[in-house]
Design an enzyme around this catalytic site. Structure first.
Site, PDB file in Angstrom:
ATOM      1  N   LYS A  85      26.115  75.128  68.468  1.00 61.53           N
ATOM      2  CA  LYS A  85      25.139  74.743  69.487  1.00 61.53           C
ATOM      3  C   LYS A  85      25.651  73.465  70.128  1.00 61.53           C
ATOM      4  O   LYS A  85      25.524  72.369  69.580  1.00 61.53           O
ATOM      5  CB  LYS A  85      23.749  74.489  68.887  1.00 61.53           C
ATOM      6  CG  LYS A  85      22.709  74.365  69.999  1.00 61.53           C
ATOM      7  CD  LYS A  85      21.583  73.408  69.690  1.00 61.53           C
ATOM      8  CE  LYS A  85      21.922  71.984  69.903  1.00 61.53           C
ATOM      9  NZ  LYS A  85      22.166  71.579  71.310  1.00 61.53           N
ATOM     10  N   GLU A  98      29.180  63.781  60.780  1.00 65.69           N
ATOM     11  CA  GLU A  98      29.883  62.737  61.560  1.00 65.69           C
ATOM     12  C   GLU A  98      28.794  62.042  62.366  1.00 65.69           C
ATOM     13  O   GLU A  98      28.348  62.556  63.394  1.00 65.69           O
ATOM     14  CB  GLU A  98      30.917  63.363  62.490  1.00 65.69           C
ATOM     15  CG  GLU A  98      32.038  64.100  61.785  1.00 65.69           C
ATOM     16  CD  GLU A  98      33.063  63.161  61.164  1.00 65.69           C
ATOM     17  OE1 GLU A  98      32.984  61.944  61.398  1.00 65.69           O
ATOM     18  OE2 GLU A  98      33.927  63.649  60.429  1.00 65.69           O
ATOM     19  N   GLU A 128      23.193  50.485  67.408  1.00 69.56           N
ATOM     20  CA  GLU A 128      24.306  51.203  68.044  1.00 69.56           C
ATOM     21  C   GLU A 128      24.014  51.206  69.540  1.00 69.56           C
ATOM     22  O   GLU A 128      23.122  51.926  70.001  1.00 69.56           O
ATOM     23  CB  GLU A 128      24.407  52.631  67.482  1.00 69.56           C
ATOM     24  CG  GLU A 128      25.616  53.362  68.012  1.00 69.56           C
ATOM     25  CD  GLU A 128      25.749  54.787  67.502  1.00 69.56           C
ATOM     26  OE1 GLU A 128      24.714  55.426  67.187  1.00 69.56           O
ATOM     27  OE2 GLU A 128      26.889  55.285  67.442  1.00 69.56           O
ATOM     28  N   CYS A 139      31.123  57.008  69.281  1.00 76.28           N
ATOM     29  CA  CYS A 139      30.685  56.566  67.945  1.00 76.28           C
ATOM     30  C   CYS A 139      31.628  55.531  67.374  1.00 76.28           C
ATOM     31  O   CYS A 139      31.256  54.779  66.481  1.00 76.28           O
ATOM     32  CB  CYS A 139      30.607  57.767  67.019  1.00 76.28           C
ATOM     33  SG  CYS A 139      32.139  58.694  67.008  1.00 76.28           S
TER      34      CYS A 139
END
Ligand code: NAP
Length: 475
Positions: free
Chosen positions: A173, A249, A378, A283
């Site tokens: 997906k 991840e 983040e 990331c």
């Protein structure tokens, strides 16, 4: 745009009346195509067919699987200009970066086409003389993945290529915001001869609904996820009931450290590459900078000059280095982090402006302290907060003061310091005098709440294989 770009946009388009998912160009806020939103019953059918296809695929010799993967790799390279264009249109990253991602994404297909032939088992000296012991590796079966919008191609090939090489089937997906890149590389896989039921993309308006099926379906034996820690943690819980293997991840909060003995020009170059690639939406992006007292002013001055020279705009235009953020929520978040940091005492050394549309000016914030919220967040945008430090020990404590443990970076010219610091950083990856560390031959992955499992490298294929122990007795 010809061949694959046209084909993908046309094939994927099913019209706005059909419960379709619209794909929007973030640089222009225009719809560039539609993809179908599959019914949950369709997704169950895909899994059934995938199970049958997997058995046939696993029965083929590794060399045959390798040959088809090699052909897929060649077609991705041949079509890389079109694929890059699709990516820039749906994701926003500059065309040269998009091309870079296609080449990077393709490198995993090539690497794992080679690794398909090297899934060795062991022979084990037996504890008694009437036995012989060995292990073989076998594919886990049907594997599924959920992938993010920030690397619409590479986050898929980094999983699909080892899965197919191992003998698994693979259902993905892709993010609803960037599915066209995914459909385009899948089309090329089919052209390469990879069976259609073996590699399938599925989307639905509700990612939760697809996630529920992937996590609970007994025939899916492995789920690989790349995305936020919040969603990853939820998916791990959902997979617990069927005791499914998972790889995660997840998010990051990379420190970028500049020591007093660093080559400052190299550090600035690395900082630009690490922080501003994909408008700061990776990331492994440097998320917070630590610069030692004696080189602090020199680094900040040079960094400001370099950031001021970055060209912001529609990624399809030549020379643009920073594209738009992916959507209005992302922009709102990033501008909010800047405002909050200012309220907590930060100084804007450069940038900080809303440039209209989904564009945010690349920004450098100074007078940052460890207790500010931006240091623990983040950022996922083009904002570089800088913290001053004096001692190495104090620095290590601060660098490790995060729930995340994905990438980290530091610059020094002292060998002792390089080993000492690299060993103490609690991160899965460390760049030493280097701002770009990902490639197909090295293991990519994190520790702590950045997840587990490794992608790429010799380890990547093991994520899709089980070890079977064979004990020959009565000898
Ligand atoms: P996200 O919100 O977690 O979404 C990632 C994927 O999960 C998308 O396909 C999304 O679908 C889907 N999703 C969202 N909620 C779900 C749910 N409840 N159940 C099932 N699927 C769900 O993350 P993102 O904002 O797209 O990506 C940014 C994050 O990814 C950052 O934290 C970044 O650090 C991380 N990331 C990590 C790596 C790595 O290798 N460690 C690489 C790239 C990105 P839709 O968007 O289609 O709804």
């Amino acid at each position: 745009m010809d061949c694959i770009a046209n084909k993908t946009l046309l094939n994927a388009t099913c019209g706005p009346d059909d419960d379709a998912i619209a794909v929007i160009n973030p640089a222009t806020d225009t719809v560039i195509g539609y993809i179908p939103s599959l019914q949950t019953s369709d997704i169950h059918d895909v899994i059934e067919k995938s199970k049958v296809a997997q058995k046939l695929w696993a029965a083929r010799p590794a060399a045959e699987r390798a040959k088809l993967l090699t052909r897929w790799y060649e077609l991705v390279i041949e079509n890389s200009d079109d694929l890059a264009r699709i990516m820039t249109l749906e994701q926003g990253k500059p065309l040269t970066e998009a091309k870079g991602e296609i080449i990077y994404g393709a490198s995993f297909i090539q690497w794992f086409s080679e690794e398909a032939k090297r899934t060795y088992g062991d022979t084990i000296p037996a504890p008694t003389d009437n036995k012989r012991l060995m292990t073989i590796k076998q594919p886990v079966g049907v594997a599924a993945a959920i992938t993010p919008w920030n690397f619409p191609t590479a986050m898929i090939t980094r999983k699909a290529a080892p899965a197919l090489a191992a003998g698994c089937s693979f259902i993905t997906k892709p993010a609803n915001q960037t599915p066209l890149s995914a459909y385009a590389i899948t089309e090329l896989a089919y052209q390469a001869g990879i069976p259609q039921d073996l590699l399938v993309m599925v989307n639905n308006h509700s990612s939760v609904a697809v996630g529920d099926i992937f996590c609970s379906h007994p025939d899916i034996r492995k789920l690989s996820f790349t995305g936020s820690t919040q969603v990853g943690s939820q998916l791990i819980k959902q997979c617990a009931d069927s005791v499914k293997r998972t790889s995660m991840e997840l998010g990051g909060n990379a420190p970028f450290i500049v020591f007093d003995d660093a080559d400052i020009d190299e550090a600035v170059k690395g900082a630009i590459a690490s922080k501003f690639r994909n408008a700061g939406q990776t990331c492994v992006c440097a998320n917070r900078f630590y610069v030692q007292d004696s080189v602090y002013d020199q680094f900040v001055d040079k960094f400001v000059d370099a950031v001021a020279a970055l060209k912001v705009g529609n990624g399809i235009e030549p020379g643009v280095q920073i594209g738009p953020l992916v959507d209005s929520k992302a922009k709102e978040n990033v501008l909010g982090y800047i405002t909050q940091a200012k309220e907590q005492g930060a100084t804007v050394a450069y940038g900080g402006e809303d440039l209209g549309g989904l564009f945010v000016q690349p920004t450098i914030l100074t007078d940052i302290t460890q207790d500010m919220d931006i240091v623990q967040t983040e950022i996922f945008g083009p904002v570089a907060p800088i913290i001053r430090f004096s001692e190495d020990d104090e620095l290590i404590t601060k660098a490790n003061d995060t729930i995340y443990g994905l990438a980290s970076y530091f610059y020094t010219r002292t060998l002792n310091r390089a080993f000492h610091i690299a060993e103490q950083l609690e991160f899965g990856m460390v760049g030493i005098n280097e701002g770009i560390i990902s490639n197909e031959v090295a293991p990519f992955g994190g520790v702590k709440q950045s997840g587990f499992g490794r992608e790429g490298a010799k380890q990547g294929i093991d994520e899709y294989m089980s070890i079977k122990y064979l004990c020959f007795g009565g000898l």
